[in-house]
Design a protein around this motif. Sequence first.
Motif, PDB file in Angstrom:
ATOM      1  N   GLU A  30      35.180  40.058  33.440  1.00 60.53           N
ATOM      2  CA  GLU A  30      34.208  41.056  32.984  1.00 60.53           C
ATOM      3  C   GLU A  30      34.217  42.238  33.954  1.00 60.53           C
ATOM      4  O   GLU A  30      34.394  42.056  35.167  1.00 60.53           O
ATOM      5  CB  GLU A  30      32.806  40.440  32.922  1.00 60.53           C
ATOM      6  N   PRO A  31      34.012  43.477  33.448  1.00 59.95           N
ATOM      7  CA  PRO A  31      33.984  44.642  34.329  1.00 59.95           C
ATOM      8  C   PRO A  31      32.931  44.481  35.428  1.00 59.95           C
ATOM      9  O   PRO A  31      31.867  43.917  35.206  1.00 59.95           O
ATOM     10  CB  PRO A  31      33.596  45.786  33.388  1.00 59.95           C
ATOM     11  N   MET A  32      33.262  44.992  36.595  1.00 64.14           N
ATOM     12  CA  MET A  32      32.410  44.830  37.763  1.00 64.14           C
ATOM     13  C   MET A  32      32.109  46.192  38.378  1.00 64.14           C
ATOM     14  O   MET A  32      33.018  46.911  38.801  1.00 64.14           O
ATOM     15  CB  MET A  32      33.141  43.938  38.757  1.00 64.14           C
ATOM     16  N   ALA A  33      30.836  46.576  38.412  1.00 59.35           N
ATOM     17  CA  ALA A  33      30.408  47.848  38.998  1.00 59.35           C
ATOM     18  C   ALA A  33      30.211  47.691  40.504  1.00 59.35           C
ATOM     19  O   ALA A  33      29.938  46.607  40.999  1.00 59.35           O
ATOM     20  CB  ALA A  33      29.115  48.303  38.346  1.00 59.35           C
ATOM     21  N   GLY A  34      30.353  48.799  41.212  1.00 63.28           N
ATOM     22  CA  GLY A  34      30.021  48.829  42.631  1.00 63.28           C
ATOM     23  C   GLY A  34      31.113  48.392  43.581  1.00 63.28           C
ATOM     24  O   GLY A  34      30.864  48.217  44.774  1.00 63.28           O
ATOM     25  N   VAL A  35      32.339  48.240  43.090  1.00 64.81           N
ATOM     26  CA  VAL A  35      33.457  47.897  43.968  1.00 64.81           C
ATOM     27  C   VAL A  35      34.038  49.204  44.510  1.00 64.81           C
ATOM     28  O   VAL A  35      34.299  50.139  43.756  1.00 64.81           O
ATOM     29  CB  VAL A  35      34.538  47.089  43.218  1.00 64.81           C
ATOM     30  N   GLY A  88      40.049  58.895  48.157  1.00 63.12           N
ATOM     31  CA  GLY A  88      38.845  58.091  47.984  1.00 63.12           C
ATOM     32  C   GLY A  88      38.024  58.114  49.251  1.00 63.12           C
ATOM     33  O   GLY A  88      38.254  58.924  50.134  1.00 63.12           O
ATOM     34  N   PRO A  89      37.056  57.255  49.317  1.00 62.84           N
ATOM     35  CA  PRO A  89      36.840  56.102  48.451  1.00 62.84           C
ATOM     36  C   PRO A  89      36.275  56.485  47.088  1.00 62.84           C
ATOM     37  O   PRO A  89      35.626  57.522  46.939  1.00 62.84           O
ATOM     38  CB  PRO A  89      35.844  55.237  49.229  1.00 62.84           C
ATOM     39  N   GLU A  90      36.548  55.633  46.105  1.00 65.35           N
ATOM     40  CA  GLU A  90      35.998  55.748  44.757  1.00 65.35           C
ATOM     41  C   GLU A  90      35.323  54.416  44.422  1.00 65.35           C
ATOM     42  O   GLU A  90      35.827  53.355  44.771  1.00 65.35           O
ATOM     43  CB  GLU A  90      37.081  56.056  43.729  1.00 65.35           C
ATOM     44  N   THR A  91      34.195  54.493  43.726  1.00 65.54           N
ATOM     45  CA  THR A  91      33.421  53.302  43.381  1.00 65.54           C
ATOM     46  C   THR A  91      33.483  53.047  41.890  1.00 65.54           C
ATOM     47  O   THR A  91      33.319  53.973  41.090  1.00 65.54           O
ATOM     48  CB  THR A  91      31.951  53.474  43.824  1.00 65.54           C
ATOM     49  N   SER A  92      33.706  51.791  41.513  1.00 65.88           N
ATOM     50  CA  SER A  92      33.780  51.446  40.087  1.00 65.88           C
ATOM     51  C   SER A  92      32.421  51.595  39.427  1.00 65.88           C
ATOM     52  O   SER A  92      31.386  51.273  40.012  1.00 65.88           O
ATOM     53  CB  SER A  92      34.310  50.018  39.903  1.00 65.88           C
ATOM     54  N   GLY A  93      32.445  52.092  38.183  1.00 66.48           N
ATOM     55  CA  GLY A  93      31.230  52.252  37.388  1.00 66.48           C
ATOM     56  C   GLY A  93      30.929  50.989  36.601  1.00 66.48           C
ATOM     57  O   GLY A  93      31.573  49.947  36.788  1.00 66.48           O
ATOM     58  N   THR A  94      30.000  51.075  35.688  1.00 65.73           N
ATOM     59  CA  THR A  94      29.608  49.908  34.887  1.00 65.73           C
ATOM     60  C   THR A  94      30.756  49.390  34.022  1.00 65.73           C
ATOM     61  O   THR A  94      30.748  48.229  33.628  1.00 65.73           O
ATOM     62  CB  THR A  94      28.390  50.219  34.001  1.00 65.73           C
ATOM     63  N   ASP A  95      31.745  50.242  33.762  1.00 67.60           N
ATOM     64  CA  ASP A  95      32.930  49.814  33.003  1.00 67.60           C
ATOM     65  C   ASP A  95      33.986  49.176  33.908  1.00 67.60           C
ATOM     66  O   ASP A  95      35.045  48.780  33.452  1.00 67.60           O
ATOM     67  CB  ASP A  95      33.535  50.987  32.245  1.00 67.60           C
ATOM     68  N   GLY A  96      33.687  49.098  35.206  1.00 62.28           N
ATOM     69  CA  GLY A  96      34.613  48.526  36.167  1.00 62.28           C
ATOM     70  C   GLY A  96      35.684  49.482  36.652  1.00 62.28           C
ATOM     71  O   GLY A  96      36.510  49.121  37.478  1.00 62.28           O
ATOM     72  N   LEU A  97      35.665  50.723  36.161  1.00 61.65           N
ATOM     73  CA  LEU A  97      36.739  51.671  36.455  1.00 61.65           C
ATOM     74  C   LEU A  97      36.425  52.588  37.630  1.00 61.65           C
ATOM     75  O   LEU A  97      35.313  53.092  37.765  1.00 61.65           O
ATOM     76  CB  LEU A  97      37.038  52.519  35.231  1.00 61.65           C
ATOM     77  N   ALA A  98      37.434  52.809  38.453  1.00 60.58           N
ATOM     78  CA  ALA A  98      37.409  53.814  39.512  1.00 60.58           C
ATOM     79  C   ALA A  98      38.643  54.680  39.294  1.00 60.58           C
ATOM     80  O   ALA A  98      39.743  54.155  39.114  1.00 60.58           O
ATOM     81  CB  ALA A  98      37.436  53.168  40.886  1.00 60.58           C
ATOM     82  N   ILE A 119      46.623  50.417  47.307  1.00 58.61           N
ATOM     83  CA  ILE A 119      45.260  50.481  46.791  1.00 58.61           C
ATOM     84  C   ILE A 119      44.519  49.274  47.362  1.00 58.61           C
ATOM     85  O   ILE A 119      44.969  48.140  47.209  1.00 58.61           O
ATOM     86  CB  ILE A 119      45.237  50.433  45.255  1.00 58.61           C
ATOM     87  N   THR A 120      43.403  49.528  48.033  1.00 61.25           N
ATOM     88  CA  THR A 120      42.680  48.473  48.723  1.00 61.25           C
ATOM     89  C   THR A 120      41.227  48.422  48.279  1.00 61.25           C
ATOM     90  O   THR A 120      40.603  49.460  48.067  1.00 61.25           O
ATOM     91  CB  THR A 120      42.716  48.733  50.247  1.00 61.25           C
ATOM     92  N   VAL A 121      40.709  47.215  48.161  1.00 66.74           N
ATOM     93  CA  VAL A 121      39.273  47.011  47.935  1.00 66.74           C
ATOM     94  C   VAL A 121      38.608  47.100  49.301  1.00 66.74           C
ATOM     95  O   VAL A 121      38.931  46.334  50.215  1.00 66.74           O
ATOM     96  CB  VAL A 121      38.994  45.637  47.291  1.00 66.74           C
ATOM     97  N   LYS A 122      37.682  48.044  49.461  1.00 65.92           N
ATOM     98  CA  LYS A 122      36.993  48.232  50.737  1.00 65.92           C
ATOM     99  C   LYS A 122      35.699  47.429  50.816  1.00 65.92           C
ATOM    100  O   LYS A 122      35.320  46.980  51.883  1.00 65.92           O
ATOM    101  CB  LYS A 122      36.694  49.712  50.967  1.00 65.92           C
ATOM    102  N   SER A 123      35.006  47.284  49.679  1.00 64.19           N
ATOM    103  CA  SER A 123      33.781  46.487  49.662  1.00 64.19           C
ATOM    104  C   SER A 123      33.447  46.092  48.233  1.00 64.19           C
ATOM    105  O   SER A 123      33.920  46.709  47.278  1.00 64.19           O
ATOM    106  CB  SER A 123      32.612  47.243  50.296  1.00 64.19           C
ATOM    107  N   VAL A 124      32.646  45.036  48.110  1.00 65.02           N
ATOM    108  CA  VAL A 124      32.209  44.524  46.807  1.00 65.02           C
ATOM    109  C   VAL A 124      30.692  44.379  46.835  1.00 65.02           C
ATOM    110  O   VAL A 124      30.091  44.313  47.907  1.00 65.02           O
ATOM    111  CB  VAL A 124      32.883  43.167  46.479  1.00 65.02           C
ATOM    112  N   PRO A 125      30.054  44.332  45.658  1.00 64.60           N
ATOM    113  CA  PRO A 125      28.604  44.192  45.623  1.00 64.60           C
ATOM    114  C   PRO A 125      28.140  42.862  46.231  1.00 64.60           C
ATOM    115  O   PRO A 125      28.890  41.880  46.274  1.00 64.60           O
ATOM    116  CB  PRO A 125      28.276  44.219  44.125  1.00 64.60           C
TER     117      PRO A 125
END
Length: 93
Positions: A26-31, A47-57, A69-75
Amino acid sequence: LLALSVPAFAAGSPTVTVKAVDEDSEPMAGVVFEIRGTGDSEGTSFGPETSGTDGLAVFDELQNGAFEITVKSVPEGYAYTGDSCSLKIENGS
């Protein structure tokens, strides 16, 4: 946690869309994502860019080179796994 979409590029101005999904796909916001240059592109970052409610950055106006491309933080409530993937852009695509 990391899905990558690389659409057809307009010459010279590639856009990369990264999608964050949870364990149920499921899409994940705030990554928070970041793109950093590797090799000859070292020192370049987007960036950094943060994913929206659709999971997209979305990262716009990238340039030629090799990147990670790296994940810097998650909710809160999700495990940070340090996911990353490589990307190479040549001739704007």
